[in-house]
Write an enzyme that holds these catalytic residues in place. Sequence first.
Site, PDB file in Angstrom:
ATOM      1  N   GLU A 186      50.071  37.766  19.224  1.00  0.00           N
ATOM      2  CA  GLU A 186      49.480  37.217  17.992  1.00  0.00           C
ATOM      3  C   GLU A 186      50.338  36.073  17.435  1.00  0.00           C
ATOM      4  O   GLU A 186      49.805  35.084  16.939  1.00  0.00           O
ATOM      5  CB  GLU A 186      49.305  38.347  16.962  1.00  0.00           C
ATOM      6  CG  GLU A 186      48.224  39.333  17.401  1.00  0.00           C
ATOM      7  CD  GLU A 186      48.180  40.588  16.538  1.00  0.00           C
ATOM      8  OE1 GLU A 186      49.188  41.333  16.505  1.00  0.00           O
ATOM      9  OE2 GLU A 186      47.153  40.834  15.891  1.00  0.00           O
ATOM     10  N   ALA A 211      54.574  44.468  17.064  1.00  0.00           N
ATOM     11  CA  ALA A 211      55.086  45.000  15.811  1.00  0.00           C
ATOM     12  C   ALA A 211      55.997  46.177  16.144  1.00  0.00           C
ATOM     13  O   ALA A 211      55.831  46.832  17.186  1.00  0.00           O
ATOM     14  CB  ALA A 211      53.925  45.450  14.933  1.00  0.00           C
ATOM     15  N   GLU A 246      47.431  47.643  21.385  1.00  0.00           N
ATOM     16  CA  GLU A 246      47.325  48.487  20.181  1.00  0.00           C
ATOM     17  C   GLU A 246      46.487  49.733  20.393  1.00  0.00           C
ATOM     18  O   GLU A 246      46.834  50.814  19.910  1.00  0.00           O
ATOM     19  CB  GLU A 246      46.762  47.684  18.996  1.00  0.00           C
ATOM     20  CG  GLU A 246      47.736  46.680  18.410  1.00  0.00           C
ATOM     21  CD  GLU A 246      47.707  45.321  19.091  1.00  0.00           C
ATOM     22  OE1 GLU A 246      47.105  45.198  20.178  1.00  0.00           O
ATOM     23  OE2 GLU A 246      48.296  44.389  18.527  1.00  0.00           O
ATOM     24  N   GLY A 270      51.654  42.132  18.390  1.00  0.00           N
ATOM     25  CA  GLY A 270      52.100  41.114  17.434  1.00  0.00           C
ATOM     26  C   GLY A 270      52.791  39.929  18.104  1.00  0.00           C
ATOM     27  O   GLY A 270      52.823  38.830  17.536  1.00  0.00           O
TER      28      GLY A 270
HETATM   29  N1  CAA Z   1      58.498  48.403  18.693  1.00  0.00           N
HETATM   30  C1  CAA Z   1      59.679  49.051  18.609  1.00  0.00           C
HETATM   31  N2  CAA Z   1      60.527  49.173  19.652  1.00  0.00           N
HETATM   32  C2  CAA Z   1      60.147  48.631  20.834  1.00  0.00           C
HETATM   33  C3  CAA Z   1      58.924  47.952  20.987  1.00  0.00           C
HETATM   34  C4  CAA Z   1      58.077  47.835  19.839  1.00  0.00           C
HETATM   35  N3  CAA Z   1      56.922  47.186  19.865  1.00  0.00           N
HETATM   36  N4  CAA Z   1      58.813  47.545  22.272  1.00  0.00           N
HETATM   37  C5  CAA Z   1      59.941  47.943  22.878  1.00  0.00           C
HETATM   38  N5  CAA Z   1      60.748  48.613  22.039  1.00  0.00           N
HETATM   39  C6  CAA Z   1      62.066  49.221  22.301  1.00  0.00           C
HETATM   40  C7  CAA Z   1      61.929  50.496  23.114  1.00  0.00           C
HETATM   41  O1  CAA Z   1      61.640  51.584  22.274  1.00  0.00           O
HETATM   42  C8  CAA Z   1      63.297  50.580  23.756  1.00  0.00           C
HETATM   43  O2  CAA Z   1      64.216  51.067  22.814  1.00  0.00           O
HETATM   44  P1  CAA Z   1      65.348  52.161  23.272  1.00  0.00           P
HETATM   45  O3  CAA Z   1      66.200  51.398  24.253  1.00  0.00           O
HETATM   46  O4  CAA Z   1      66.050  52.508  22.011  1.00  0.00           O
HETATM   47  O5  CAA Z   1      64.597  53.280  23.920  1.00  0.00           O
HETATM   48  C9  CAA Z   1      63.657  49.108  23.997  1.00  0.00           C
HETATM   49  O6  CAA Z   1      62.801  48.347  23.140  1.00  0.00           O
HETATM   50  C10 CAA Z   1      63.398  48.666  25.420  1.00  0.00           C
HETATM   51  O7  CAA Z   1      62.049  48.999  25.746  1.00  0.00           O
HETATM   52  P2  CAA Z   1      61.631  49.875  27.031  1.00  0.00           P
HETATM   53  O8  CAA Z   1      62.732  50.790  27.445  1.00  0.00           O
HETATM   54  O9  CAA Z   1      60.287  50.497  26.731  1.00  0.00           O
HETATM   55  O10 CAA Z   1      61.487  48.705  28.119  1.00  0.00           O
HETATM   56  P3  CAA Z   1      60.544  48.726  29.409  1.00  0.00           P
HETATM   57  O11 CAA Z   1      60.978  47.554  30.232  1.00  0.00           O
HETATM   58  O12 CAA Z   1      60.522  50.055  30.052  1.00  0.00           O
HETATM   59  O13 CAA Z   1      59.067  48.448  28.843  1.00  0.00           O
HETATM   60  C11 CAA Z   1      57.426  47.363  27.443  1.00  0.00           C
HETATM   61  C12 CAA Z   1      58.755  47.222  28.200  1.00  0.00           C
HETATM   62  C13 CAA Z   1      56.269  47.507  28.451  1.00  0.00           C
HETATM   63  C14 CAA Z   1      57.249  46.076  26.651  1.00  0.00           C
HETATM   64  C15 CAA Z   1      57.474  48.614  26.529  1.00  0.00           C
HETATM   65  O14 CAA Z   1      58.656  48.534  25.749  1.00  0.00           O
HETATM   66  C16 CAA Z   1      56.297  48.698  25.580  1.00  0.00           C
HETATM   67  O15 CAA Z   1      55.220  49.110  25.991  1.00  0.00           O
HETATM   68  N6  CAA Z   1      56.540  48.361  24.302  1.00  0.00           N
HETATM   69  C17 CAA Z   1      55.513  48.492  23.261  1.00  0.00           C
HETATM   70  C18 CAA Z   1      54.482  47.389  23.354  1.00  0.00           C
HETATM   71  C19 CAA Z   1      53.405  47.604  22.332  1.00  0.00           C
HETATM   72  O16 CAA Z   1      52.703  48.586  22.313  1.00  0.00           O
HETATM   73  N7  CAA Z   1      53.253  46.602  21.448  1.00  0.00           N
HETATM   74  C20 CAA Z   1      52.238  46.612  20.412  1.00  0.00           C
HETATM   75  C21 CAA Z   1      52.795  47.157  19.130  1.00  0.00           C
HETATM   76  S1  CAA Z   1      51.547  47.431  17.923  1.00  0.00           S
HETATM   77  C22 CAA Z   1      51.254  45.906  17.220  1.00  0.00           C
HETATM   78  O17 CAA Z   1      51.806  44.900  17.611  1.00  0.00           O
HETATM   79  C23 CAA Z   1      50.293  45.950  16.066  1.00  0.00           C
HETATM   80  C24 CAA Z   1      49.903  44.656  15.503  1.00  0.00           C
HETATM   81  O18 CAA Z   1      49.126  43.918  16.056  1.00  0.00           O
HETATM   82  C25 CAA Z   1      50.377  44.301  14.183  1.00  0.00           C
END
Ligand code: CAA
Length: 260
Positions: free
Chosen positions: A114, A66, A134, A111
């Site tokens: 999911e 998400a 999460e 998500g």
């Molecule tokens: N939401 C919003 N933006 C996201 C994102 C997310 N879930 N995942 C990545 N991005 C964005 C980053 O903020 C970044 O944006 P900028 O270039 O503007 O800084 C861009 O995508 C590229 O990401 P990274 O620079 O972080 O890339 P990386 O290769 O260093 O890392 C990653 C990759 C490990 C996937 C890392 O991006 C990450 O940990 N992302 C979040 C994953 C996460 O926590 N997902 C769960 C969300 S909560 C959820 O899903 C709740 C639910 O069940 C409903």
Amino acid sequence: MGYENLIYEKEENIALITINRPKVLNALNADLLRELEAVVEEVEKDGEVRAVIITGAGDKAFVAGADIAYMSGLSPLEAKSFAQLGQRVFSKVENMSKPVIAAVNGYALGGGNELAMACDIRVASDKAKFGQPEVQLGLIAGFGGTQRLSRLVNPGLAKEILFTADQYDAETAHKIGLVNHVVPGEELISFCKGMAKRIASRGPVAVRLSKEAVNQGLNMDLDKAIALEADLFGLVFTTEDRKEGIGAFLEKRKPAFNNK
Ligand code: CAA
């Protein structure tokens, strides 16, 4: 209909849906989820489509979860609505009458995992990474993850994945039954298209009723579930496809199903 956050393509009787926000690793916000709902409804109504593939744009992510930036501004009630929206859309994916294959081309986190779990079949690129991160954000999974994960892998493993926020590579996801196949990244879409075409060549009503039997049966006790199977087995005998399939076998020719 045109879509801003996803790409919809149709190749003969296969639908390919690509989640398309690569700059944020295809993170899911409410607009994207509503578009996904709309495309699922469009595909559902399209009598030509026999199988669906869902994948992510770019070479890095299927869906990285998400949208965290979007969620940062939500009130508790808005967060509940957001979870309900995601759950509704993923249930529509799960309950589509057509089989859905997730082509997991990269990160499938939160998500994203999911969404993959709401699909019928998951195929992973060897570069894919899975997890439910999460709790690292102080959240819980909200798009069905606590429930679908504990039904797909054993409950102890599901809890470990949900409690640790660890990431799992494709081979591990395969070992624990989260994905059916792991293939080299460059072969992922052609592998999924091959499987979709094989499914599309089978009796469409029979494929649809097989999906219904599995999905509905999983929510019943075994006696009721096998009774449902017998009902659907009887129902399939009312179809032209059954006549064609059995006739073709006996006449030693390929069947030409017409979805009736
Ligand atoms: N939401 C919003 N933006 C996201 C994102 C997310 N879930 N995942 C990545 N991005 C964005 C980053 O903020 C970044 O944006 P900028 O270039 O503007 O800084 C861009 O995508 C590229 O990401 P990274 O620079 O972080 O890339 P990386 O290769 O260093 O890392 C990653 C990759 C490990 C996937 C890392 O991006 C990450 O940990 N992302 C979040 C994953 C996460 O926590 N997902 C769960 C969300 S909560 C959820 O899903 C709740 C639910 O069940 C409903």
